[in-house]
Design a protein around this motif. Structure first.
Motif, mmCIF file in Angstrom:
data_model
loop_
_atom_site.group_PDB
_atom_site.id
_atom_site.type_symbol
_atom_site.label_atom_id
_atom_site.label_comp_id
_atom_site.label_asym_id
_atom_site.label_seq_id
_atom_site.Cartn_x
_atom_site.Cartn_y
_atom_site.Cartn_z
ATOM 1 N N HIS A 66 -70.103 5.548 -5.229
ATOM 2 C CA HIS A 66 -69.366 6.340 -6.212
ATOM 3 C C HIS A 66 -70.256 6.488 -7.440
ATOM 4 C CE1 HIS A 66 -65.663 6.919 -9.007
ATOM 5 N NE2 HIS A 66 -66.247 8.066 -8.690
ATOM 6 N N LEU A 67 -70.803 7.678 -7.604
ATOM 7 C CA LEU A 67 -71.739 7.964 -8.687
ATOM 8 C C LEU A 67 -71.104 8.953 -9.649
ATOM 9 C CD1 LEU A 67 -74.959 8.487 -6.528
ATOM 10 C CD2 LEU A 67 -74.115 6.351 -7.525
ATOM 11 N N VAL A 68 -71.107 8.624 -10.920
ATOM 12 C CA VAL A 68 -70.513 9.494 -11.934
ATOM 13 C C VAL A 68 -71.610 9.924 -12.900
ATOM 14 C CG1 VAL A 68 -68.761 9.743 -13.720
ATOM 15 C CG2 VAL A 68 -68.310 8.293 -11.729
ATOM 16 N N TYR A 69 -71.765 11.238 -13.049
ATOM 17 C CA TYR A 69 -72.811 11.806 -13.880
ATOM 18 C C TYR A 69 -72.216 12.648 -15.003
ATOM 19 C CZ TYR A 69 -76.167 10.670 -10.157
ATOM 20 O OH TYR A 69 -76.934 10.015 -9.223
ATOM 21 N N ALA A 70 -73.003 12.798 -16.059
ATOM 22 C CA ALA A 70 -72.704 13.739 -17.129
ATOM 23 C C ALA A 70 -73.935 14.615 -17.319
ATOM 24 C CB ALA A 70 -72.368 12.999 -18.430
ATOM 25 N N PRO A 71 -73.770 15.808 -17.874
ATOM 26 C CA PRO A 71 -74.950 16.644 -18.135
ATOM 27 C C PRO A 71 -75.902 15.951 -19.108
ATOM 28 C CG PRO A 71 -72.932 17.934 -18.307
ATOM 29 C CD PRO A 71 -72.513 16.499 -18.217
ATOM 30 N N ALA A 72 -77.180 16.160 -18.908
ATOM 31 C CA ALA A 72 -78.198 15.659 -19.823
ATOM 32 C C ALA A 72 -78.812 16.841 -20.561
ATOM 33 C CB ALA A 72 -79.277 14.897 -19.068
ATOM 34 N N GLU A 73 -79.236 16.608 -21.786
ATOM 35 C CA GLU A 73 -79.799 17.703 -22.575
ATOM 36 C C GLU A 73 -81.099 18.218 -21.970
ATOM 37 O OE1 GLU A 73 -80.206 16.637 -26.633
ATOM 38 O OE2 GLU A 73 -78.039 16.357 -26.957
ATOM 39 N N SER A 74 -81.893 17.343 -21.396
ATOM 40 C CA SER A 74 -83.157 17.764 -20.799
ATOM 41 C C SER A 74 -83.585 16.736 -19.766
ATOM 42 C CB SER A 74 -84.253 17.913 -21.866
ATOM 43 O OG SER A 74 -84.478 16.678 -22.512
ATOM 44 N N ALA A 75 -84.454 17.164 -18.868
ATOM 45 C CA ALA A 75 -84.994 16.250 -17.869
ATOM 46 C C ALA A 75 -86.127 15.444 -18.484
ATOM 47 C CB ALA A 75 -85.500 17.045 -16.670
ATOM 48 N N PRO A 76 -86.329 14.210 -18.047
ATOM 49 C CA PRO A 76 -87.451 13.426 -18.574
ATOM 50 C C PRO A 76 -88.778 14.053 -18.172
ATOM 51 C CG PRO A 76 -86.427 12.314 -16.722
ATOM 52 C CD PRO A 76 -85.545 13.473 -17.059
ATOM 53 N N GLU A 77 -89.798 13.786 -18.950
ATOM 54 C CA GLU A 77 -91.129 14.302 -18.669
ATOM 55 C C GLU A 77 -92.048 13.145 -18.302
ATOM 56 O OE1 GLU A 77 -92.430 16.521 -22.020
ATOM 57 O OE2 GLU A 77 -90.946 18.129 -21.739
ATOM 58 N N GLY A 78 -93.064 13.442 -17.515
ATOM 59 C CA GLY A 78 -94.015 12.414 -17.136
ATOM 60 C C GLY A 78 -94.974 12.941 -16.089
ATOM 61 N N THR A 79 -96.089 12.278 -15.945
ATOM 62 C CA THR A 79 -97.110 12.647 -14.979
ATOM 63 C C THR A 79 -97.419 11.445 -14.098
ATOM 64 O OG1 THR A 79 -98.939 11.967 -16.412
ATOM 65 C CG2 THR A 79 -98.102 14.223 -16.684
ATOM 66 N N TYR A 80 -98.284 11.667 -13.116
ATOM 67 C CA TYR A 80 -98.696 10.542 -12.274
ATOM 68 C C TYR A 80 -99.390 9.467 -13.092
ATOM 69 C CZ TYR A 80 -101.113 7.697 -8.883
ATOM 70 O OH TYR A 80 -101.587 6.629 -8.171
ATOM 71 N N ASP A 81 -100.163 9.889 -14.097
ATOM 72 C CA ASP A 81 -100.846 8.905 -14.934
ATOM 73 C C ASP A 81 -99.839 8.003 -15.648
ATOM 74 O OD1 ASP A 81 -103.371 9.689 -14.254
ATOM 75 O OD2 ASP A 81 -103.580 11.105 -15.918
ATOM 76 N N ASP A 82 -98.684 8.575 -16.044
ATOM 77 C CA ASP A 82 -97.646 7.757 -16.663
ATOM 78 C C ASP A 82 -97.021 6.810 -15.626
ATOM 79 O OD1 ASP A 82 -97.853 9.095 -19.192
ATOM 80 O OD2 ASP A 82 -96.694 10.766 -18.356
ATOM 81 N N ALA A 83 -96.813 7.342 -14.427
ATOM 82 C CA ALA A 83 -96.123 6.556 -13.397
ATOM 83 C C ALA A 83 -96.979 5.414 -12.873
ATOM 84 C CB ALA A 83 -95.701 7.475 -12.249
ATOM 85 N N LYS A 84 -98.305 5.650 -12.720
ATOM 86 C CA LYS A 84 -99.133 4.632 -12.068
ATOM 87 C C LYS A 84 -99.242 3.357 -12.893
ATOM 88 C CE LYS A 84 -103.666 6.188 -13.765
ATOM 89 N NZ LYS A 84 -104.969 6.760 -13.359
#
Length: 205
Positions: A178-196
């Motif tokens: 059971h997942l409950v969501y609300a709208p978000a103002e924007s999607a997060p940003e990031g690159t592979y360099d951030d993720a690694k």
């Protein structure tokens, strides 16, 4: 301003079409509580014509039969039911009316009306999509079933991304999420360099 919530049965691969064909084996007390909290306590329900026709063809008889689901049937019958359709409709189920005019303008006005509860949507995927895109849906409640249906209409079709933020999550004993969501103002940003930078690093030998 009143809030609008939508509740949907959805498969693991995103299918929302014809849940009566696959979701009943997963319906338990936990899901009954979730559905009642989102839909069964609402004093106003917004429905597409197909969903309304399905409800109106079943719930009045269930109320009259007086079985285990009679209380839910009465709650739905007592609620104000507003149906979105481009066709002129005639109603036999009490407290039913048709939404007229542009859906976005009409729902915006509806949110400004007084009411004791949230306005609830059940099913009615086209309405959910339109209200999400317009920023009018306040909460999206998804009951994600552990089954890949493999065919049928999915909740999200092709188009612009819709960022959401998770409000709550719960795992039922059936494996339903059971997942409950609300709208978000924007999607997060990031690159592979951030993720690694978050990958585990080997321990020094």
């Amino acid at each position: 301003m009143r809030r609008i919530t939508a509740g949907l049965f959805i498969s693991l691969d995103g299918v929302v079409q014809d849940p009566q064909d696959w979701h009943f084996p997963y319906f338990n007390d936990e899901m009954g509580v979730a559905v009642s909290e989102q839909l069964g306590t609402a004093d106003t329900i917004l429905l597409g014509r197909k969903t309304y026709d399905s409800f109106a063809g079943a719930w009045p008889d269930r109320e009259a039969a007086g079985g285990d689901d009679a209380a839910m049937a009465k709650a739905l019958g007592d609620a104000r039911k507003i149906v979105v359709s481009g066709q002129d409709l005639k109603f036999t189920w009490r407290n039913s009316e048709q939404l007229h005019g542009d859906i976005i303008e009409a729902v915006t006005a509806l949110k400004l009306q007084e009411g004791g509860t949230d306005i609830a949507i059940s099913g009615s995927v086209s309405i959910v999509r339109q209200l999400l895109a317009a920023g009018l849906l306040d909460e999206l409640s998804l009951l994600v079933h552990p089954i890949a249906v493999r065919s049928g209409m999915r909740l999200f079709d092709e188009g612009e991304p819709i960022p959401l933020r998770l409000l709550s999550s719960k795992t039922f004993t059936t494996g339903v999420l059971h997942l409950v969501y609300a709208p978000a103002e924007s999607a997060p940003e990031g690159t592979y360099d951030d993720a690694k930078a978050h990958l585990p690093q080997p321990e020094n030998s």
